[in-house]
Enzyme design. Structure first.
Site, PDB file in Angstrom:
ATOM      1  N   CYS A  38       0.823  -1.082  -0.132  1.00 34.68           N
ATOM      2  CA  CYS A  38       0.236  -0.032  -0.121  1.00 34.68           C
ATOM      3  C   CYS A  38       0.946   1.194   0.117  1.00 34.68           C
ATOM      4  CB  CYS A  38      -0.827   0.150   1.062  1.00 34.68           C
ATOM      5  SG  CYS A  38      -0.323  -0.122   2.781  1.00 34.68           S
TER       6      CYS A  38
ATOM      7  N   HIS B 119      -1.214   1.178   7.642  1.00 33.72           N
ATOM      8  CA  HIS B 119      -1.969   1.150   6.430  1.00 33.72           C
ATOM      9  C   HIS B 119      -1.622   2.712   5.727  1.00 33.72           C
ATOM     10  CE1 HIS B 119      -4.173  -0.167   3.016  1.00 33.72           C
ATOM     11  NE2 HIS B 119      -5.051   0.630   3.180  1.00 33.72           N
TER      12      HIS B 119
END
Length: 501
Positions: A115, A432
């Site tokens: 990510c 994240h």
């Protein structure tokens, strides 16, 4: 032995001396062939003695020097066929299908803790000049024709992989960046760290951003370099992302030592987060003056200096890093500062500039007042009107955002936020990363890997930190475009309220 020199036959073409490394995934070899032939990796079928080489492994393939490998595949796109599926209604579509139908940007598949890379790629795609240059990119041709057959260097291959990723996204399809991820980890081994079970670890998006910018600086050539200031003609990254500091050094411990001057280039401004910093502007101003220890020629020892820095060249695109991570020795992690630091949609950097640059900026800055007054009046008209009412606006044109003698600079000191890279979690190597990009006006998109959703400008401003929600880590500001009324043009643009305004 993992490095071999092989022949590759593709139709009537023969490439007699290609370097192949079985220590890397076959996808890297496919990227090399893409660079030489223009055949997209997903369209390639590679065979050796009747056996098809897979994308992930060389298992079962016996390689040796001089062997001929057969490549099948064409550069042409698939011929469109008549759809066999029944008509789909928008309310029955998935989110990804709706985005494609509405021509909204699409996302990038997460291949396992990737990510951080996806978020950086999405943010950089919002810069039109860079996006266009990557689309048109071609590897530098070797000087000798005999060298054409050697392996294309990793920087060129990685740039081609980004190009392929953007091409897929521009076609409305979600990118599955197998080649990009493999090449990125091969080119920058520190991003290929694995855990105890062989799973790739999460990485720092800021470090990823820095490495990609260095690589693109090497690969993407400048646009009309003769129109750019002398020190920023090397590459497009220099032109549009690099600024310059004018610095003054004063030794605190010696009155006899004269003030010295220097210049430093930068590609990012840093906002260090302390207890007193509640706003981005405060953090940036705090960096203008700092204490630094260095060797004093007069004192013949290390001494404390006051360094004052002012910006003498503003880039068209300004990258700001919120310094949210610090190293904790006990836990051996980059711990996160969750403090709320507000950032603006429109950023004015005038105060951070040298007097000389400020004088150059002033004439252009005056013109923004008329534009702001028109925007306020249009907002009032929208609030007074009803859906379906027609409002009239004068016809305008966009003015250049760079000085005439310095393509890629900012000639006003005004910037507008166009992308935000956020982190959710407690350390840079966990959690994240997500990118948030401006679509148009006050419409924004949240790009969470391959899931792309619409969000409001108000939601963007809530990314300032203060808790476990997404915190802004990197802010990408683009030039605030000046719109001026066409001279001698009486035509007005009529717009119905409720439509595009």
């Amino acid at each position: 032995m993992s490095a071999f020199h092989v022949k590759v036959k593709w139709g009537k073409e023969m490439y007699p001396d290609i370097e192949l490394d079985t220590g890397e995934p076959p996808m890297v070899f496919k990227a090399q062939l893409f660079a030489l032939t223009g055949v997209q990796p997903h369209r390639q079928k590679i065979m050796l003695r009747g056996a098809t080489i897979k994308d992930e492994t060389w298992d079962g393939i016996k390689m040796k020097d001089g062997v001929t490998i057969l490549m099948m595949g064409s550069k042409e796109e698939d011929v469109p066929v008549e759809p066999t599926e029944k008509t789909s209604f928008i309310e029955d579509m998935t989110e990804a299908e709706r985005n494609t139908m509405l021509q909204l940007p699409v996302g990038i598949k997460n291949l396992g803790n990737t990510c951080y890379l996806n978020a950086v790629i999405q943010c950089l795609k919002t810069v039109p000049e860079l996006h266009s240059a990557i689309k048109e990119y071609k590897p530098k041709q070797p000087e000798s024709s005999s060298l054409l057959t050697l392996a294309v260097d990793s920087a060129s291959l990685l740039t081609l992989a980004i190009q392929d990723c953007y091409k897929t996204m521009n076609s409305g399809k979600t990118a599955v960046p197998l080649i990009l991820v493999n090449l990125f980890r091969t080119t920058f081994p520190k991003f290929a760290e694995q855990g105890e079970q062989g799973k790739f670890l999460q990485q720092d998006a800021s470090e990823c951003w820095t490495e990609l910018m260095r690589l693109l600086m090497q690969e993407i050539t400048a646009k009309d370099p003769e129109k750019t200031a002398q020190n920023f003609r090397t590459s497009l990254i220099d032109q549009f992302f690099s600024g310059e500091f004018s610095c003054e050094w004063k030794c605190v411990e010696s009155e006899e030592e004269e003030v010295t001057k220097s210049t430093d280039n930068f590609q990012q401004l840093l906002c260090h987060i302390s207890q007193d910093v509640k706003y981005l502007h405060t953090g940036l101003v705090a960096r203008i003056q700092e204490q630094i220890t260095k060797k004093s020629a007069i004192l013949d020892r290390d001494a404390v200096y006051t360094k004052k820095s002012k910006i003498s060249r503003l880039p068209a695109y300004l990258t700001v890093e919120m310094v949210r991570f610090f190293y904790k020795e006990k836990e051996a992690v980059n711990a996160k500062i969750l403090k709320d630091v507000k950032f603006p949609i429109v950023l004015d950097i005038f105060e951070l500039c040298t007097e000389e640059l400020q004088k150059r900026l002033l004439p252009n800055r005056e013109k923004y007042k008329d534009m702001e007054e028109r925007e306020i009046e249009e907002e009032r008209a929208l609030k007074r009107g009803k859906p379906g009412d027609v409002i009239k606006k004068p016809k305008t044109r966009s003015m250049p955002f760079s000085f005439e003698d310095d393509l890629g600079s900012n000639n006003s000191g005004f910037y507008q936020l166009q992308a935000v890279l956020t982190h959710q979690g407690r350390s840079s190597s966990s959690g994240h990363y997500v990118s948030w990009i401006r679509l148009k006006g006050k419409e924004w998109l949240k790009c969470d890997d391959d899931e792309v959703t619409s969000v409001t400008e108000e939601e963007i401003l809530k990314l300032s930190g203060g808790g476990d929600w997404h915190c802004a880590y990197i802010l990408l500001y683009g030039p605030r475009i000046l719109e001026v009324v066409e001279e001698g043009e009486e035509t007005e643009v009529e717009t119905k309220i409720g439509e595009e305004t």
